[in-house]
Design a protein around this motif. Structure first.
Motif, mmCIF file in Angstrom:
data_model
loop_
_atom_site.group_PDB
_atom_site.id
_atom_site.type_symbol
_atom_site.label_atom_id
_atom_site.label_comp_id
_atom_site.label_asym_id
_atom_site.label_seq_id
_atom_site.Cartn_x
_atom_site.Cartn_y
_atom_site.Cartn_z
ATOM 1 N N ALA A 1 -2.923 -3.818 -3.278
ATOM 2 C CA ALA A 1 -2.330 -3.019 -3.788
ATOM 3 C C ALA A 1 -1.087 -4.419 -3.819
ATOM 4 C CB ALA A 1 -1.666 -2.351 -2.244
ATOM 5 N N MET A 2 -0.665 -5.608 -3.641
ATOM 6 C CA MET A 2 0.463 -6.249 -3.673
ATOM 7 C C MET A 2 -0.269 -6.555 -5.448
ATOM 8 S SD MET A 2 0.540 -8.465 -0.283
ATOM 9 C CE MET A 2 -1.114 -8.868 -0.431
ATOM 10 N N LEU A 3 -1.332 -6.615 -6.212
ATOM 11 C CA LEU A 3 -1.233 -6.804 -7.178
ATOM 12 C C LEU A 3 -1.055 -6.007 -7.919
ATOM 13 C CD1 LEU A 3 -4.949 -8.792 -7.023
ATOM 14 C CD2 LEU A 3 -2.823 -9.924 -7.774
ATOM 15 N N ALA A 4 -1.883 -4.367 -7.722
ATOM 16 C CA ALA A 4 -1.496 -3.420 -8.251
ATOM 17 C C ALA A 4 -0.016 -3.204 -8.590
ATOM 18 C CB ALA A 4 -1.892 -1.995 -7.533
ATOM 19 N N ILE A 5 0.622 -3.102 -7.130
ATOM 20 C CA ILE A 5 2.384 -2.814 -7.934
ATOM 21 C C ILE A 5 3.076 -4.000 -8.799
ATOM 22 C CG2 ILE A 5 2.929 -3.791 -5.228
ATOM 23 C CD1 ILE A 5 4.150 -0.499 -7.266
ATOM 24 N N SER A 6 2.827 -4.921 -8.164
ATOM 25 C CA SER A 6 2.992 -5.977 -9.329
ATOM 26 C C SER A 6 3.013 -6.218 -10.561
ATOM 27 C CB SER A 6 3.036 -7.412 -8.434
ATOM 28 O OG SER A 6 3.134 -8.140 -7.286
ATOM 29 N N GLY A 7 1.824 -5.144 -11.208
ATOM 30 C CA GLY A 7 1.721 -4.940 -12.087
ATOM 31 C C GLY A 7 1.909 -4.289 -12.838
ATOM 32 N N TRP A 8 2.412 -3.106 -12.088
ATOM 33 C CA TRP A 8 2.991 -1.822 -12.467
ATOM 34 C C TRP A 8 4.487 -1.940 -12.290
ATOM 35 C CZ3 TRP A 8 0.591 2.323 -8.022
ATOM 36 C CH2 TRP A 8 -1.015 2.311 -8.470
ATOM 37 N N VAL A 9 5.025 -2.325 -11.929
ATOM 38 C CA VAL A 9 6.828 -3.259 -11.719
ATOM 39 C C VAL A 9 6.251 -4.105 -13.562
ATOM 40 C CG1 VAL A 9 8.356 -4.106 -10.910
ATOM 41 C CG2 VAL A 9 6.789 -2.171 -9.696
ATOM 42 N N ALA A 10 5.780 -4.316 -13.349
ATOM 43 C CA ALA A 10 5.920 -5.419 -14.583
ATOM 44 C C ALA A 10 5.612 -4.910 -15.980
ATOM 45 C CB ALA A 10 5.229 -6.404 -14.633
ATOM 46 N N ASN A 11 4.998 -3.200 -15.936
ATOM 47 C CA ASN A 11 4.824 -2.399 -16.659
ATOM 48 C C ASN A 11 6.198 -1.914 -17.271
ATOM 49 O OD1 ASN A 11 2.129 -2.054 -19.200
ATOM 50 N ND2 ASN A 11 3.239 0.233 -18.531
ATOM 51 N N GLU A 12 7.401 -1.956 -16.061
ATOM 52 C CA GLU A 12 8.278 -0.532 -15.661
ATOM 53 C C GLU A 12 9.210 -1.105 -16.599
ATOM 54 O OE1 GLU A 12 8.841 2.714 -14.899
ATOM 55 O OE2 GLU A 12 6.645 2.967 -15.493
ATOM 56 N N MET B 1 0.699 -1.217 -0.053
ATOM 57 C CA MET B 1 -0.485 -0.241 0.111
ATOM 58 C C MET B 1 1.201 1.063 -0.081
ATOM 59 S SD MET B 1 -3.212 -0.708 2.327
ATOM 60 C CE MET B 1 -2.868 -1.962 3.330
ATOM 61 N N VAL B 2 1.781 1.309 1.052
ATOM 62 C CA VAL B 2 2.570 2.304 0.966
ATOM 63 C C VAL B 2 3.137 2.106 -0.137
ATOM 64 C CG1 VAL B 2 4.749 3.567 1.903
ATOM 65 C CG2 VAL B 2 3.248 2.129 3.150
ATOM 66 N N ALA B 3 4.245 1.094 -1.504
ATOM 67 C CA ALA B 3 4.552 0.947 -2.342
ATOM 68 C C ALA B 3 3.697 2.166 -3.323
ATOM 69 C CB ALA B 3 4.992 0.304 -3.132
ATOM 70 N N THR B 4 2.379 1.822 -3.501
ATOM 71 C CA THR B 4 2.019 2.182 -4.664
ATOM 72 C C THR B 4 1.505 3.866 -4.547
ATOM 73 O OG1 THR B 4 -0.283 1.784 -3.146
ATOM 74 C CG2 THR B 4 0.106 0.263 -4.365
ATOM 75 N N ILE B 5 1.196 4.249 -3.342
ATOM 76 C CA ILE B 5 1.371 6.013 -3.129
ATOM 77 C C ILE B 5 2.506 6.113 -3.657
ATOM 78 C CG2 ILE B 5 1.018 7.357 -1.503
ATOM 79 C CD1 ILE B 5 -0.766 5.620 0.567
ATOM 80 N N GLY B 6 3.684 5.979 -3.405
ATOM 81 C CA GLY B 6 5.437 5.974 -3.414
ATOM 82 C C GLY B 6 4.799 5.726 -4.962
ATOM 83 N N PHE B 7 4.976 4.868 -5.883
ATOM 84 C CA PHE B 7 4.889 4.387 -7.362
ATOM 85 C C PHE B 7 4.312 6.102 -7.925
ATOM 86 C CE2 PHE B 7 4.060 3.298 -11.486
ATOM 87 C CZ PHE B 7 5.180 2.186 -11.732
ATOM 88 N N MET B 8 2.550 6.062 -7.570
ATOM 89 C CA MET B 8 2.130 6.781 -7.785
ATOM 90 C C MET B 8 2.708 8.369 -7.683
ATOM 91 S SD MET B 8 -2.215 5.996 -7.738
ATOM 92 C CE MET B 8 -2.000 6.003 -5.508
ATOM 93 N N VAL B 9 2.954 9.096 -6.650
ATOM 94 C CA VAL B 9 3.472 10.367 -6.666
ATOM 95 C C VAL B 9 5.055 10.632 -7.172
ATOM 96 C CG1 VAL B 9 5.471 11.506 -4.391
ATOM 97 C CG2 VAL B 9 3.144 10.336 -4.014
ATOM 98 N N GLN B 10 6.108 8.861 -7.568
ATOM 99 C CA GLN B 10 6.981 9.271 -7.729
ATOM 100 C C GLN B 10 6.487 9.228 -9.474
ATOM 101 O OE1 GLN B 10 10.488 9.563 -6.527
ATOM 102 N NE2 GLN B 10 11.499 9.885 -8.171
ATOM 103 N N LYS B 11 5.699 8.690 -10.180
ATOM 104 C CA LYS B 11 5.152 9.186 -11.844
ATOM 105 C C LYS B 11 4.342 9.830 -11.658
ATOM 106 C CE LYS B 11 5.115 6.222 -15.239
ATOM 107 N NZ LYS B 11 6.167 5.382 -15.908
ATOM 108 N N TYR B 12 3.725 10.403 -11.146
ATOM 109 C CA TYR B 12 3.678 11.970 -11.774
ATOM 110 C C TYR B 12 3.866 13.380 -11.127
ATOM 111 C CZ TYR B 12 -1.659 9.175 -11.981
ATOM 112 O OH TYR B 12 -2.354 8.635 -12.600
ATOM 113 N N GLY B 13 5.704 13.529 -10.221
ATOM 114 C CA GLY B 13 6.551 14.130 -10.241
ATOM 115 C C GLY B 13 5.327 14.974 -9.366
ATOM 116 N N VAL B 14 4.975 14.469 -7.960
ATOM 117 C CA VAL B 14 4.359 14.762 -7.008
ATOM 118 C C VAL B 14 5.401 15.779 -6.259
ATOM 119 C CG1 VAL B 14 2.924 15.441 -5.028
ATOM 120 C CG2 VAL B 14 2.005 13.931 -7.343
ATOM 121 N N HIS B 15 5.648 16.799 -5.884
ATOM 122 C CA HIS B 15 7.158 17.396 -5.047
ATOM 123 C C HIS B 15 6.259 18.147 -3.903
ATOM 124 C CE1 HIS B 15 9.307 17.205 -8.421
ATOM 125 N NE2 HIS B 15 9.186 16.379 -8.314
ATOM 126 N N PHE B 16 6.283 17.448 -2.906
ATOM 127 C CA PHE B 16 6.083 17.880 -1.678
ATOM 128 C C PHE B 16 7.128 19.965 -1.428
ATOM 129 C CE2 PHE B 16 4.853 13.846 -1.394
ATOM 130 C CZ PHE B 16 3.299 14.299 -1.005
#
Length: 228
Positions: free
Chosen positions: A206-217, A78-93
């Motif tokens: 979240a485990m399925l989502a991050i696995s799919g996203w990493v595979a697509n990368e 769950m933390v990884a999916t949030i971090g992946f989207m933040v990194q992918k979309y270029g969100v800067h705090f």
């Protein structure tokens, strides 16, 4: 290189699921297996055949081990999916408090960015601008050693609470700053049982989502559905 990194990650994850086995079948496990909290309407409220086969001939400690493993992997995912989207979309705090002007730790860097690694010249801005997997590869070995040390320390504490003290609800590691477990009924109250089920479900997604996203990368086009 990316494919090797992906395969090594999968192998490391698989090795983490080597559960302790008991010498003889346990009738206590078979009677409580279908009552586990993670078995919801999606599974027909029964343990799937594959899970029952894996747990065949084991004791209750094996079920507790798998429940803890699933919860920990789900929380990390769950933390990884949030971090992946933040990194992918270029969100800067807007929390940057670094020095201005040239960097005293690395004179060739004049942007004034905070250094992630002074030896390699990598700044936090470099990490922020990179793709998710590229950002992972930019973390120096010292950074990974720190992460592994903290993770190992946590595993030692978790093992002590879950298996040596006994009687702990899976996922309860004693960290509860908001005091949810101190309310009437604790983790066995109807409200927290409902939240625990929701956590398990969200963790599985979240485990399925991050696995799919990493595979697509690693293999572009491998995930033929929406992804960040």
């Amino acid at each position: 290189m990316k494919a090797a990194l992906f395969l090594s990650t999968l192998l490391a994850t698989a090795s983490a699921f080597t559960a302790p086995m008991a010498a003889k079948p346990s009738t206590a496990l078979s009677s409580s297996l279908d009552g586990a909290i993670g078995l919801t309407v999606e599974t027909g409220r029964k343990c799937p055949p594959l899970g029952a086969k894996i747990l065949e001939g084991t004791g209750p400690e094996a079920l507790a081990w798998f429940e803890n493993a699933e919860l920990k992997h789900g929380r990390i995912a769950m933390v990884a999916t949030i971090g992946f989207m933040v990194q992918k979309y270029g969100v800067h705090f807007p929390l940057y408090l670094g020095p201005s002007g040239s960097n005293v730790f690395h004179p060739t860097v004049t942007s004034g960015d905070w250094m992630l690694s002074s030896s390699s010249g990598v700044t936090f801005s470099d990490i922020a601008a990179a793709a998710p997997l590229d950002a992972v590869k930019m973390v120096p070995a010292g950074g990974w050693l720190q992460i592994l040390f903290v993770a190992g320390w946590f595993e030692c504490v978790a093992y002590q609470r879950q298996y040596n003290e006994g009687g702990r609800v899976p996922g309860d590691y004693g960290y509860d700053p908001l005091g949810f477990t101190k309310r009437e009924g604790g983790l066995d109250s109807p409200q927290l049982k409902s939240l625990r089920v929701k956590e398990i479900k969200n963790g599985r997604i979240a485990m399925l989502a991050i696995s799919g996203w990493v595979a697509n990368e690693v293999i572009p086009g491998a995930l033929p559905v929406w992804h960040p």
